[in-house]
Structures are given as C-alpha cells and as structure tokens.
Design a protein around this motif. Structure first.
Motif, PDB file in Angstrom:
ATOM      1  N   ASP A  29      72.104  40.238 -39.910  1.00 24.98           N
ATOM      2  CA  ASP A  29      70.965  39.657 -39.216  1.00 24.98           C
ATOM      3  C   ASP A  29      71.337  39.327 -37.781  1.00 24.98           C
ATOM      4  O   ASP A  29      72.430  38.833 -37.511  1.00 24.98           O
ATOM      5  N   VAL A  30      70.419  39.620 -36.860  1.00 21.02           N
ATOM      6  CA  VAL A  30      70.553  39.233 -35.452  1.00 21.02           C
ATOM      7  C   VAL A  30      69.226  38.627 -35.019  1.00 21.02           C
ATOM      8  O   VAL A  30      68.182  38.912 -35.618  1.00 21.02           O
ATOM      9  N   PRO A  31      69.229  37.795 -34.006  1.00 18.76           N
ATOM     10  CA  PRO A  31      67.970  37.197 -33.549  1.00 18.76           C
ATOM     11  C   PRO A  31      66.969  38.270 -33.111  1.00 18.76           C
ATOM     12  O   PRO A  31      67.352  39.258 -32.482  1.00 18.76           O
ATOM     13  N   ASP A  32      65.729  38.084 -33.470  1.00 19.95           N
ATOM     14  CA  ASP A  32      64.658  39.001 -33.060  1.00 19.95           C
ATOM     15  C   ASP A  32      64.028  38.427 -31.799  1.00 19.95           C
ATOM     16  O   ASP A  32      62.906  37.940 -31.800  1.00 19.95           O
ATOM     17  N   ASP A  33      64.796  38.465 -30.702  1.00 21.32           N
ATOM     18  CA  ASP A  33      64.383  37.800 -29.464  1.00 21.32           C
ATOM     19  C   ASP A  33      64.273  38.767 -28.285  1.00 21.32           C
ATOM     20  O   ASP A  33      64.474  38.395 -27.144  1.00 21.32           O
ATOM     21  N   GLY A  34      63.977  40.036 -28.583  1.00 25.05           N
ATOM     22  CA  GLY A  34      63.793  41.010 -27.521  1.00 25.05           C
ATOM     23  C   GLY A  34      65.043  41.765 -27.132  1.00 25.05           C
ATOM     24  O   GLY A  34      65.040  42.524 -26.159  1.00 25.05           O
ATOM     25  N   ARG A  35      66.131  41.588 -27.860  1.00 20.91           N
ATOM     26  CA  ARG A  35      67.365  42.318 -27.549  1.00 20.91           C
ATOM     27  C   ARG A  35      67.117  43.825 -27.652  1.00 20.91           C
ATOM     28  O   ARG A  35      66.369  44.285 -28.489  1.00 20.91           O
ATOM     29  N   VAL A  36      67.801  44.589 -26.799  1.00 22.65           N
ATOM     30  CA  VAL A  36      67.722  46.037 -26.809  1.00 22.65           C
ATOM     31  C   VAL A  36      69.048  46.585 -27.320  1.00 22.65           C
ATOM     32  O   VAL A  36      70.120  46.181 -26.851  1.00 22.65           O
ATOM     33  N   ASP A  37      68.992  47.481 -28.279  1.00 16.58           N
ATOM     34  CA  ASP A  37      70.190  48.084 -28.851  1.00 16.58           C
ATOM     35  C   ASP A  37      70.723  49.135 -27.886  1.00 16.58           C
ATOM     36  O   ASP A  37      70.105  50.172 -27.666  1.00 16.58           O
ATOM     37  N   ARG A  38      71.862  48.880 -27.298  1.00 13.70           N
ATOM     38  CA  ARG A  38      72.516  49.832 -26.403  1.00 13.70           C
ATOM     39  C   ARG A  38      73.884  50.228 -26.961  1.00 13.70           C
ATOM     40  O   ARG A  38      74.797  50.564 -26.215  1.00 13.70           O
ATOM     41  N   SER A  39      73.976  50.205 -28.283  1.00 15.78           N
ATOM     42  CA  SER A  39      75.250  50.546 -28.915  1.00 15.78           C
ATOM     43  C   SER A  39      75.514  52.045 -28.818  1.00 15.78           C
ATOM     44  O   SER A  39      74.631  52.844 -28.516  1.00 15.78           O
ATOM     45  N   MET A  40      76.774  52.396 -29.094  1.00 17.64           N
ATOM     46  CA  MET A  40      77.198  53.782 -28.994  1.00 17.64           C
ATOM     47  C   MET A  40      78.154  54.081 -30.140  1.00 17.64           C
ATOM     48  O   MET A  40      78.991  53.252 -30.482  1.00 17.64           O
ATOM     49  N   ASN A  41      78.006  55.265 -30.725  1.00 19.55           N
ATOM     50  CA  ASN A  41      78.937  55.761 -31.730  1.00 19.55           C
ATOM     51  C   ASN A  41      79.599  57.012 -31.161  1.00 19.55           C
ATOM     52  O   ASN A  41      78.913  57.889 -30.656  1.00 19.55           O
ATOM     53  N   VAL A  42      80.920  57.070 -31.259  1.00 14.32           N
ATOM     54  CA  VAL A  42      81.673  58.216 -30.750  1.00 14.32           C
ATOM     55  C   VAL A  42      82.429  58.829 -31.926  1.00 14.32           C
ATOM     56  O   VAL A  42      83.229  58.163 -32.574  1.00 14.32           O
ATOM     57  N   LEU A  43      82.157  60.105 -32.184  1.00  8.11           N
ATOM     58  CA  LEU A  43      82.788  60.825 -33.283  1.00  8.11           C
ATOM     59  C   LEU A  43      83.669  61.917 -32.679  1.00  8.11           C
ATOM     60  O   LEU A  43      83.182  62.966 -32.253  1.00  8.11           O
ATOM     61  N   ALA A  44      84.979  61.639 -32.616  1.00 10.67           N
ATOM     62  CA  ALA A  44      85.921  62.534 -31.945  1.00 10.67           C
ATOM     63  C   ALA A  44      86.994  63.003 -32.917  1.00 10.67           C
ATOM     64  O   ALA A  44      87.287  62.338 -33.913  1.00 10.67           O
ATOM     65  N   MET A  45      87.587  64.131 -32.590  1.00 11.12           N
ATOM     66  CA  MET A  45      88.729  64.616 -33.364  1.00 11.12           C
ATOM     67  C   MET A  45      89.920  63.696 -33.083  1.00 11.12           C
ATOM     68  O   MET A  45      90.063  63.202 -31.961  1.00 11.12           O
ATOM     69  N   PRO A  46      90.793  63.464 -34.067  1.00  7.35           N
ATOM     70  CA  PRO A  46      91.925  62.548 -33.868  1.00  7.35           C
ATOM     71  C   PRO A  46      92.826  62.930 -32.694  1.00  7.35           C
ATOM     72  O   PRO A  46      93.363  62.059 -32.018  1.00  7.35           O
ATOM     73  N   ASP A  47      92.972  64.222 -32.441  1.00  7.17           N
ATOM     74  CA  ASP A  47      93.860  64.647 -31.358  1.00  7.17           C
ATOM     75  C   ASP A  47      93.130  64.842 -30.028  1.00  7.17           C
ATOM     76  O   ASP A  47      93.724  65.273 -29.047  1.00  7.17           O
ATOM     77  N   GLY A  48      91.829  64.525 -29.990  1.00 11.07           N
ATOM     78  CA  GLY A  48      91.057  64.637 -28.756  1.00 11.07           C
ATOM     79  C   GLY A  48      90.572  66.039 -28.444  1.00 11.07           C
ATOM     80  O   GLY A  48      89.939  66.260 -27.424  1.00 11.07           O
ATOM     81  N   SER A  49      90.847  66.984 -29.323  1.00 13.81           N
ATOM     82  CA  SER A  49      90.412  68.355 -29.082  1.00 13.81           C
ATOM     83  C   SER A  49      88.968  68.550 -29.539  1.00 13.81           C
ATOM     84  O   SER A  49      88.388  67.693 -30.196  1.00 13.81           O
ATOM     85  N   GLY A  50      88.417  69.680 -29.193  1.00 12.96           N
ATOM     86  CA  GLY A  50      87.093  70.042 -29.689  1.00 12.96           C
ATOM     87  C   GLY A  50      85.968  69.253 -29.050  1.00 12.96           C
ATOM     88  O   GLY A  50      86.141  68.573 -28.034  1.00 12.96           O
ATOM     89  N   THR A  51      84.826  69.353 -29.670  1.00 12.06           N
ATOM     90  CA  THR A  51      83.608  68.715 -29.177  1.00 12.06           C
ATOM     91  C   THR A  51      83.491  67.310 -29.748  1.00 12.06           C
ATOM     92  O   THR A  51      83.634  67.108 -30.948  1.00 12.06           O
ATOM     93  N   THR A  52      83.228  66.353 -28.877  1.00  9.68           N
ATOM     94  CA  THR A  52      82.988  64.973 -29.288  1.00  9.68           C
ATOM     95  C   THR A  52      81.479  64.774 -29.399  1.00  9.68           C
ATOM     96  O   THR A  52      80.726  65.171 -28.510  1.00  9.68           O
ATOM     97  N   LEU A  53      81.052  64.168 -30.491  1.00 10.02           N
ATOM     98  CA  LEU A  53      79.639  63.839 -30.675  1.00 10.02           C
ATOM     99  C   LEU A  53      79.440  62.354 -30.399  1.00 10.02           C
ATOM    100  O   LEU A  53      80.199  61.519 -30.896  1.00 10.02           O
ATOM    101  N   ILE A  54      78.418  62.054 -29.604  1.00  9.50           N
ATOM    102  CA  ILE A  54      78.151  60.670 -29.198  1.00  9.50           C
ATOM    103  C   ILE A  54      76.684  60.359 -29.484  1.00  9.50           C
ATOM    104  O   ILE A  54      75.806  61.147 -29.149  1.00  9.50           O
ATOM    105  N   VAL A  55      76.443  59.210 -30.094  1.00  9.75           N
ATOM    106  CA  VAL A  55      75.089  58.723 -30.320  1.00  9.75           C
ATOM    107  C   VAL A  55      74.958  57.429 -29.526  1.00  9.75           C
ATOM    108  O   VAL A  55      75.754  56.508 -29.701  1.00  9.75           O
TER     109      VAL A  55
END
Length: 146
Positions: free
Chosen positions: A11-37
């Motif tokens: 639960d978080v306060p419903d006081d007009g906050r805007v979700d600006r979170s980010m998810n980063v899905l990367a390969m452990p060695d940093g290679s390849g394509t990283t997906l970001i939400v």
C-alpha cells in the motif's frame, strides 16, 4: 492504493503520486540487448505525440549525437487489447558509449495519463535476432487486469 511489482504488492498513499519506476532486464555479463520498462505520465492537455516530442527534446540535452532513425505507429500486445503507441528507433552516445534503442511508448489505458515505455537498448546496431526479440516483446504484452 495497492502498488504491484513483480515480487509482490504493498500500500502507498493515493495522493497523486506518479509512478516513475524503472525495470532493467540485462544479461549478467552486460552483453546483448537490455530490456527496460519505465513509467511516466502525460502532462495536463498533453497527447502521446507531444509527450514523445518532449522526451526527445529532453534526451537531446542529456546525450550527444542523437539521431532519430524512425518513428511510427505500433500495435502492442494482442489485437484484443487494442493498444496502440509510437515506436522510435534512435542512436546516440552516452558517456562516450554508442547506444542503439528501440522504444514503444503507449498509454496504459485509453484516457489515462499513465504512460508505459518499453525500450530495447544495445551497444551495437540491432541485428535480425535483436529485432525479433523486440517484436516478440511487443507482441507478448498483456495489461494487468484492473
């Protein structure tokens, strides 16, 4: 308000906050394509095209040698959900490192100010395998039930 993340919910306060979170899905060695939400919100009276223009303007100030390679409409997920957005292909340098990106920007629900940005990022140009991953990612999106 009940806030959901992959690991659970709380639960978080419903006081007009805007979700600006980010998810980063990367390969452990940093290679390849990283997906970001990432999440953002439209400003009052702003439409999705204006949001994208504003974000591109901000990016121009944050990186060097920004090149927009393409911009167009894109369908997200199955036709059942009827999610449409804007897809961008860009390349730029950040901290001296070349980056190539594909982004799909869309409103999570019609009429909602909530924007979701799906990004595929790579230090090398997208090859057929990376483009296929990107297309599968977009096609597989399913909005969470309200």
């Amino acid at each position: 308000m009940r806030y959901h993340i992959n690991e659970g919910q709380f639960d978080v306060p419903d006081d007009g906050r805007v979700d600006r979170s980010m998810n980063v899905l990367a390969m452990p060695d940093g290679s390849g394509t990283t997906l970001i939400v990432s999440r953002d919100a439209l400003r009052t009276q702003e439409n999705l095209a204006q949001f994208v223009a504003r974000q591109m303007s901000d990016l121009t100030r944050q990186v060097s040698q920004l090149k927009e390679l393409s911009r167009g409409d894109v369908a997200i997920g199955s036709p059942l959900h009827n999610l449409r957005g804007i897809e961008l292909a860009t390349q730029f340098k950040q901290n001296g490192q070349a980056l190539y990106q594909r982004q799909a920007v869309f409103q999570q629900r019609a009429g909602s100010p909530d924007v979701l940005v799906l990004t595929a990022s790579s230090p090398v140009p997208f090859d057929a395998e990376a483009l296929a991953l990107w297309q599968r990612t977009l096609a597989s999106f399913q909005p969470r039930a309200a």
